[in-house]
Design a protein around this motif. Structure first.
Motif, short mmCIF file in Angstrom:
data_model
loop_
_atom_site.label_atom_id
_atom_site.label_comp_id
_atom_site.label_asym_id
_atom_site.label_seq_id
_atom_site.Cartn_x
_atom_site.Cartn_y
_atom_site.Cartn_z
N TRP A 117 -7.33 -6.09 5.71
CA TRP A 117 -6.25 -5.12 5.61
C TRP A 117 -5.76 -4.97 4.17
O TRP A 117 -5.24 -3.93 3.79
N GLN A 118 -5.97 -6.02 3.36
CA GLN A 118 -5.33 -6.08 2.06
C GLN A 118 -5.69 -4.91 1.14
O GLN A 118 -4.82 -4.28 0.56
N PHE A 119 -6.98 -4.63 1.05
CA PHE A 119 -7.42 -3.60 0.09
C PHE A 119 -6.81 -2.24 0.42
O PHE A 119 -6.18 -1.59 -0.40
N LEU A 120 -6.97 -1.86 1.69
CA LEU A 120 -6.44 -0.58 2.13
C LEU A 120 -4.94 -0.50 1.89
O LEU A 120 -4.42 0.49 1.36
N ALA A 121 -4.24 -1.56 2.25
CA ALA A 121 -2.79 -1.54 2.12
C ALA A 121 -2.36 -1.52 0.66
O ALA A 121 -1.37 -0.87 0.31
N THR A 122 -3.09 -2.23 -0.19
CA THR A 122 -2.72 -2.24 -1.62
C THR A 122 -2.81 -0.83 -2.19
O THR A 122 -1.91 -0.36 -2.88
N VAL A 123 -3.94 -0.16 -1.89
CA VAL A 123 -4.10 1.21 -2.38
C VAL A 123 -3.01 2.11 -1.80
O VAL A 123 -2.42 2.94 -2.51
N ALA A 124 -2.73 1.93 -0.50
CA ALA A 124 -1.72 2.77 0.14
C ALA A 124 -0.35 2.56 -0.50
O ALA A 124 0.38 3.52 -0.76
N LEU A 125 0.00 1.32 -0.79
CA LEU A 125 1.30 1.04 -1.40
C LEU A 125 1.35 1.62 -2.82
O LEU A 125 2.38 2.13 -3.26
N ALA A 126 0.21 1.51 -3.52
CA ALA A 126 0.17 2.05 -4.88
C ALA A 126 0.41 3.56 -4.86
O ALA A 126 1.24 4.09 -5.60
N LYS A 127 -0.31 4.25 -3.96
CA LYS A 127 -0.11 5.69 -3.86
C LYS A 127 1.29 6.01 -3.34
O LYS A 127 1.89 7.02 -3.68
N GLY A 128 1.79 5.09 -2.49
CA GLY A 128 3.16 5.26 -1.98
C GLY A 128 4.18 5.34 -3.10
O GLY A 128 5.17 6.05 -3.00
N CYS A 129 3.93 4.60 -4.19
CA CYS A 129 4.84 4.66 -5.35
C CYS A 129 4.89 6.09 -5.89
O CYS A 129 5.96 6.61 -6.19
N ALA A 130 3.70 6.72 -6.02
CA ALA A 130 3.65 8.10 -6.51
C ALA A 130 4.38 9.03 -5.56
O ALA A 130 5.11 9.93 -5.97
N VAL A 131 4.19 8.79 -4.25
CA VAL A 131 4.85 9.64 -3.25
C VAL A 131 6.36 9.42 -3.28
O VAL A 131 7.14 10.37 -3.12
N LEU A 132 6.76 8.17 -3.53
CA LEU A 132 8.19 7.87 -3.64
C LEU A 132 8.83 8.72 -4.74
O LEU A 132 9.91 9.29 -4.57
N GLY A 133 8.13 8.80 -5.87
CA GLY A 133 8.64 9.63 -6.97
C GLY A 133 8.70 11.09 -6.57
O GLY A 133 9.68 11.78 -6.86
N LEU A 134 7.68 11.53 -5.88
CA LEU A 134 7.65 12.92 -5.43
C LEU A 134 8.80 13.20 -4.47
O LEU A 134 9.40 14.27 -4.47
N MET A 135 9.13 12.20 -3.67
CA MET A 135 10.24 12.35 -2.73
C MET A 135 11.55 12.62 -3.47
O MET A 135 12.36 13.44 -3.04
N LEU A 136 11.73 11.94 -4.60
CA LEU A 136 12.92 12.18 -5.41
C LEU A 136 12.96 13.64 -5.85
O LEU A 136 14.00 14.30 -5.79
N LEU A 137 11.81 14.17 -6.26
CA LEU A 137 11.75 15.57 -6.67
C LEU A 137 12.00 16.49 -5.47
O LEU A 137 12.71 17.49 -5.58
N LEU A 138 11.42 16.15 -4.33
CA LEU A 138 11.61 16.98 -3.14
C LEU A 138 13.08 17.05 -2.76
O LEU A 138 13.58 18.09 -2.38
N ARG A 139 13.75 15.91 -2.84
CA ARG A 139 15.18 15.91 -2.52
C ARG A 139 15.95 16.81 -3.47
O ARG A 139 17.01 17.32 -3.14
N THR A 140 15.43 16.96 -4.68
CA THR A 140 16.07 17.83 -5.66
C THR A 140 15.65 19.28 -5.45
O THR A 140 16.11 20.17 -6.15
N GLY A 141 14.73 19.50 -4.50
CA GLY A 141 14.29 20.86 -4.22
C GLY A 141 13.09 21.28 -5.05
O GLY A 141 12.79 22.46 -5.15
N LEU A 142 12.42 20.31 -5.67
CA LEU A 142 11.27 20.65 -6.52
C LEU A 142 9.99 20.09 -5.92
O LEU A 142 9.98 18.96 -5.42
N VAL A 143 8.92 20.88 -5.95
CA VAL A 143 7.62 20.39 -5.52
C VAL A 143 6.69 20.39 -6.72
O VAL A 143 6.47 21.42 -7.34
#
Lengths: 312, 268, 298
Positions: A28-54
């Protein structure tokens, strides 16, 4: 009751569960590590989405972070994971500070298009850079942590644990940020910029700061991905990578800082399963899911779990 | 007494339309001024030029002796001029309390002397911490019952009140209200104006308000400025201006009177 | 100087291709305010349909010169099926939403269509090179060009003039300009706006498919061929100004010439030169070279 405490408790619980699952289930580790890493990028995008920006160009920073970390290892022999992650995060942030002066003037599809153009510029540059392996990219040296190699059975677990902690720290920081006056401005800017200006705050400045945070997170995610996968290539800056972040962010919703990670993990699981069983229909399923979410769950899958009022 | 606000030779065109033609006005501190005029007479343009939303083609605006013509809306807000809008400008997806909370948060942030300083516990100009200040504002405007409802789904009268409450969060020295009672049923109008005026006058805030209802104007305004085609037709004590022959014909009578007049002239 | 002429000719050829590919995108945006991310998939559908139908045509031993009509026919069929299906079946439920939400909706459509193509045609490449080779080459200014490339230029000019003619000289075209200018007023005037939306989207889909069908003979038709086309078309219409037809022509010309100059003088910058121009135009003229105007807000 205080919603802040609940978020902290949820995140700590999630961290403990993640670490336990990783320890018991090494595949599970490899898949989850990559997912969490990409999750960081998505987390940032979420901040922009909340601001109304895509942004259709977060791949720019994802790729920058990966190449910064990979390049440090490749050309300067730096292998310490913490240094490499910090470098990826920092380079992305610095570039975002510069480009942010520009992008903060744009909204709506113009913001999406300009961010896309900027990420494609990096893609075009990397594809033609022989020294960086052009389209093939290059391999990233195995990272270390305080002198310990993060490879082999135990090492991979520690890399996974590091990803968990990074994700935890990112989520917690952003959650705290959403509760500051500047963080709260996100929803206000999305709803009504004019009113924000007439309250005496600078919309441009607020967007600029949020953009830099989002991009630093993307850079962090990119660096972490590079270290985990052991290979980086220009595809990370291609618009489809950015599109994938947008996809996960929309699907997961902006209701909680945990949503991007949950969405990202789900996405990676679905992808790896679908790749094996029906490689020619999984995008079809993704597209359909996205349409359904846009139509019936405008706040994303997270809104199934959460009720209103938790939105910062 | 020196005027708090002074407009000199303000002029603004939109293509062929003259929205402001050489407007000169001085507003005394601690006064209540009504702006009247038909639609398109230039009242909102005047307010927009004062608050930095529009830059005049010519002329200057001075506030407390300082030239503010070139300032942006947020800078105008920070020196103490706030406004409400004809169409309430709210954060529609947030609750009434959150709307005020965000406004108070901005005040809190702006009160810091440098960017990384710790935020003060108390909101400057308000009693208590941010949630307490929000509760007080709700109470003062009679919005407590609506506190947890989304701003986007409130009735127009409540939205207008919230819009004005948001403007007052900044504790301005001067408040500009753009048609505070438009879209509100006539039996609610006085109630809403009373709540606003009570909240404002206690602090000695100078008020400029645009209004079409002459009953409201004559009840609350000490002074009236009548606009017509980008000019100030009359300016003075409320009762005098409202009784003025020209004002009655061109402003209060509205287009009907004028058309009737023109029709009469054509027949003659 | 010696190299200038080939740069211009290559640029014009590439610009023609870009114009055909992008014109449908700007048309749809101009009328419906939808920035269609599935545009590249419609282009790919056109290419596949042309390869299949054209392949069958040649296999049947019919007149090879009629194959050009078959390419176009394939594209028209794709447009006629996919256009109404997407507009009536999906997009019409989305009108009135934010432009950015519509962008995300079409992104989902892009994901779906990419797999639909694989399901219909599989993942192996298709070839339909005959229409390209048949016309032979032309020596021009000491250099050799395939005649097919000049056909492409002619087609682009024809399409451009055709659309301009429809918009300015025909009654439906003039009504469409009214719809573009003000949707609400058009509705109030009794114009059948939803019919115009359907027609516009179908026409836009057809144009994308024609772009793909005409490209099919020059490339191998493979999955994912529309992915890069999307961003190229974006670049063209953003440079010209979203929704502007002359803007799309100018955008195509600029991108075509820039790329061709890059290929000839500085091959390292070929790919990113296009996006650099796009970014520069967005920076200097955020609404593109042929920008519209905005209404008063308060």
């Amino acid at each position: 009751m205080n919603p802040r405490d609940r978020t902290l408790v949820t995140l700590v619980a999630a961290l403990v569960v993640l670490l336990a699952v990783g320890a018991l289930l090494p595949p599970w580790q490899f898949l989850a590590t990559v997912a969490l890493a990409k999750g960081c990028a998505v987390l940032g995008l979420m901040l922009l989405l909340r601001t109304g920006l895509v942004s259709f160009g977060q791949g720019l920073y994802f790729c920058l972070g990966a190449y910064s970390a990979g390049g440090l290892g490749q050309f300067l022999g730096v292998t310490d994971a913490l240094v490499l992650l910090a470098a990826g995060c920092l380079v992305a942030a610095v570039v975002a500070v510069v480009l942010g002066f520009l992008l903060a003037n744009y909204r709506n599809i113009f913001f999406a298009m300009l961010s896309l153009a900027l990420s494609m510029i990096l893609y075009g540059l990397l594809v033609k850079s022989q020294a960086l392996g052009s389209t093939d990219g290059f391999n990233v040296a195995p990272p270390t942590l305080a002198g310990w190699a993060l490879s082999g059975h135990d090492g991979r677990f520690f890399l996974y644990a590091l990803a968990c902690v990074v994700a935890f720290a990112g989520a917690l920081t952003l959650d705290r940020y959403f509760k500051t006056p500047l963080g709260r401005l996100a929803a206000a800017i999305r709803d009504n910029e004019l009113r924000v200006e007439y309250m005496g705050a600078s919309v441009r400045q607020a967007i600029h700061v949020k953009y830099v945070i989002a991009c630093a997170l993307a850079g962090l995610g990119g660096a972490l991905t590079g270290l985990t996968v052991g290979h980086i290539d220009p595809e990370m800056a291609y618009w489809t990578t950015s599109g994938e972040f947008v996809f996960v962010a929309i699907l997961a919703g902006t209701g909680s800082v945990a949503a991007p990670f949950l969405g990202s993990v789900l996405f990676e699981i679905v992808r790896s399963v679908a790749y094996q069983h029906s490689p020619n229909t999984w995008q079809l399923a993704l597209g359909t899911a996205m349409l359904l979410v846009i139509m019936f769950l405008p706040r994303g899958l997270w809104s199934i779990f959460a009720t209103r009022g938790k939105v910062a | 007494m020196a005027p708090i606000l002074e407009a000199r030779a303000l002029s603004k065109r939109f293509g062929a339309v003259v929205a402001a033609a050489n407007i000169n006005a001085a507003i005394e501190d601690d006064s209540v001024v009504g702006l009247i005029g038909a639609n398109g007479a230039g009242k909102t343009t005047f307010v927009n030029m004062i608050t930095g939303y529009l830059k005049p083609d010519f002329g200057t605006v001075a506030f407390e002796g300082r030239d503010i013509t070139a300032l942006l809306p947020r800078e105008v807000t920070r020196i103490g001029i706030c406004r409400s809008f004809q169409i309430p400008q709210l954060y529609d997806s947030l609750t009434v309390r959150e709307n005020l909370g965000i406004a108070l948060g901005i005040v809190l942030r702006n009160s810091r002397t440098f960017a990384w300083a710790r935020l003060p516990k108390r909101v400057p100009g308000h009693a208590g911490t941010l949630p307490e200040a929000a509760a007080t504002m709700l109470e003062r405007f009679g919005l407590t019952d609506h506190g947890d409802r989304l701003a986007g789904v409130l009735p127009e009268g409540i939205r207008k009140l919230l819009d004005i409450a948001m403007a007052l969060v900044v504790k301005p020295k001067m408040l500009l209200l753009d048609e505070p009672t438009s879209g509100i049923s006539s039996d609610e109008k006085f109630d809403i104006m009373d709540r606003v005026m009570n909240a404002v006058r206690a602090d000695g805030v100078t008020v400029l308000f645009i209004e079409h209802d002459m009953d409201i104007v004559s009840r609350y305004a000490q002074r009236v400025m009548a606009f017509y085609e980008g000019r100030i037709l009359a300016d003075g004590v409320a009762a005098t201006v409202l009784a003025d022959e020209e004002v009655r014909r061109y402003v209060i009578g509205g287009p009907q009177v004028r058309l009737a007049e023109e029709a009469g002239n054509a027949n003659a | 100087m010696r190299e200038l002429l080939p740069v211009v000719i290559d640029g014009a050829i590439y610009a023609s291709w870009l114009f055909v590919v992008a014109i449908g995108l700007t048309l749809i945006y101009g009328v419906m305010k939808i920035l269609n991310m599935a545009h590249g998939s419609l282009y790919a559908l056109g290419a596949y349909a042309a390869a299949s139908l054209g392949g069958a045509w040649f296999a049947g031993g019919h007149s090879p010169y009629a194959s050009y009509a078959i390419l176009v026919l394939a594209a028209l069929i794709v447009g006629l099926i996919a256009g109404p299906l997407l507009e009536r079946g999906l997009l019409r439920f989305m009108y009135g939403k934010d432009e950015i939400v519509l962008l995300l909706v079409t992104y989902a459509v892009f994901l779906i269509l990419e797999d639909v193509i694989k399901l219909i045609w599989g993942v192996d490449p298709y070839f339909i090179a005959q229409p390209y080779g048949m016309l032979g080459n032309l020596d021009f200014a000491g250099l050799t060009y395939p005649v097919y490339s000049f056909v492409l230029i002619a087609v682009a000019i024809f399409i451009g003039i055709g659309i301009a003619w429809v918009l300015q000289r025909t009654r439906p075209g003039k009504l469409l300009l009214v719809v573009i200018h003000d949707r609400e007023v058009s509705l109030a005037m009794g114009i059948n706006v939803s019919l115009f939306y359907l027609t516009t989207f179908t026409a836009g889909a057809m144009l994308a498919a024609i772009g793909g069908a005409l490209t099919a003979p020059t490339v191998s038709v493979v999955p994912g061929m529309g992915v890069e086309v999307i961003v190229l078309a974006f670049a063209v219409v953003v440079i010209g100004g979203l929704g502007s037809l002359p803007g799309a022509a100018l955008g195509a010309l600029i991108v075509g010439l820039v790329r061709s100059a890059a290929v000839h003088y500085l091959p390292q910058v070929e790919l990113f030169s296009i996006y650099l121009v796009m970014a520069l135009v967005l920076i200097l003229r955020p609404k593109g070279l042929f920008a519209g105007f905005e209404a008063r807000k308060i």
